[in-house]
Design a protein around this motif. Structure first.
Motif, short mmCIF file in Angstrom:
data_model
loop_
_atom_site.label_atom_id
_atom_site.label_comp_id
_atom_site.label_asym_id
_atom_site.label_seq_id
_atom_site.Cartn_x
_atom_site.Cartn_y
_atom_site.Cartn_z
N ARG A 40 38.99 23.21 71.63
CA ARG A 40 38.24 24.21 70.88
C ARG A 40 37.10 23.56 70.13
O ARG A 40 37.28 22.59 69.40
N LEU A 59 34.05 24.29 67.37
CA LEU A 59 33.51 25.19 66.36
C LEU A 59 32.11 24.72 65.99
O LEU A 59 31.94 23.65 65.40
N TYR A 81 34.75 31.29 60.42
CA TYR A 81 34.58 29.86 60.30
C TYR A 81 35.46 29.27 59.20
O TYR A 81 36.12 28.24 59.39
N GLN A 111 39.20 28.99 60.18
CA GLN A 111 39.49 27.92 61.13
C GLN A 111 39.43 26.55 60.45
O GLN A 111 40.31 25.70 60.66
N ARG A 167 42.47 26.14 58.33
CA ARG A 167 43.67 25.90 59.15
C ARG A 167 43.74 24.44 59.55
O ARG A 167 44.81 23.80 59.46
N TRP A 168 42.61 23.88 59.99
CA TRP A 168 42.61 22.46 60.35
C TRP A 168 42.92 21.59 59.13
O TRP A 168 43.66 20.61 59.24
#
Length: 251
Positions: free
Chosen positions: A14, A16, A81, A84, A87-88
């Motif tokens: 993935r 971004l 954005y 995500q 979350r990381w």
């Protein structure tokens, strides 16, 4: 050329892409210096080991509407954005930070994200702190009868084809620099290994790469999404309206 900044989750592939390219960035790279005192010589500075890199991305704009300066493919929802990235960060995920058209390509941890609104537009402005990641490795010990090899082959401009096994922390840019003396050949090296390298920014330890002779390198193939986007994007200044206009070839 317009820079595209992106994050790549290597486990899933993935990518971004930041919707708006920040006005500036700075990557800190350094080496620890140890100072010792000698009776006869006085003060002496010695290298004490590499320091991990770090970066703070300031004033990162996540727009609530699509402005003319947004990168193609941007989404007009800032929290797509933010969520995500959070979350990381929460998962302690190791992601690769990339700046298109440069050798900036590092595994990082997202240490902190600060964000908020400023001007009533619902746009989000964020500060993102990144810290370089390096996987701990067991030390290489000497074998009886001789010393273990501690440095890689540093010859450049390979005269004949050879192979190379990817090590932790390697990048195609670095491997191309090592063997050809020019990291920019990494896309051609990726094309030579297109059967196992689908993304020039994504290689894995244990992969065996073909290192062609310098005069046998094929032409570069398609790069990652961010590299391809950067190559097709052009900025032009309109003196009448006083604005920058973005055009993307093929869109």
């Amino acid at each position: 050329m317009r820079r595209i900044l992106s994050f790549l989750e290597e486990t899933s592939g993935r990518e971004l892409i930041l919707p708006v390219t920040p006005s500036s960035y700075q990557w800190d790279h350094g080496n620890r210096v140890e100072t010792v005192q000698l009776d006869q010589s006085g003060e002496l500075n010695l290298p004490g080991g590499a320091l991990m890199g770090s970066c703070t991305l300031s004033d990162v704009l996540f727009p609530a509407q699509l402005y003319s300066f947004c990168n193609p493919g941007a989404v007009d929802n800032p929290y797509v954005y933010i969520e995500q990235l959070e979350r990381w960060s929460n998962d302690g995920a190791v992601v690769r930070w990339l700046v298109s058209g440069t050798p900036t390509n590092a595994q990082v941890l997202i240490e902190r994200i600060q964000y908020g609104e400023r001007d009533g537009t619902n746009d989000i402005y964020a500060t993102i702190d990144l810290r370089q990641y390096r996987k701990p490795e067991a030390p290489v010990l000497s074998l009886s009868g001789g010393g273990a090899q501690t440095s890689r082959d540093s010859r450049t401009g390979a005269a004949q084809q050879r192979s190379y096994t990817v090590q932790a922390g390697d990048t195609l840019w670095g491997i191309a620099q090592q063997y050809y003396g020019d990291g920019r050949q990494y896309t051609r090296l990726a094309q030579a290994n297109r059967d196992i390298v689908s993304n020039p920014n994504l290689i894995y330890p244990g992969q065996t790469l073909v290192i062609p002779a310098a005069d046998s390198l094929p032409e570069a193939g398609a790069g990652s999404a961010s590299t391809a986007l950067a190559g097709r994007t052009q900025s032009t200044w309109d003196p009448v309206t006083g604005t920058w206009n973005l055009t993307v070839q093929g869109v």
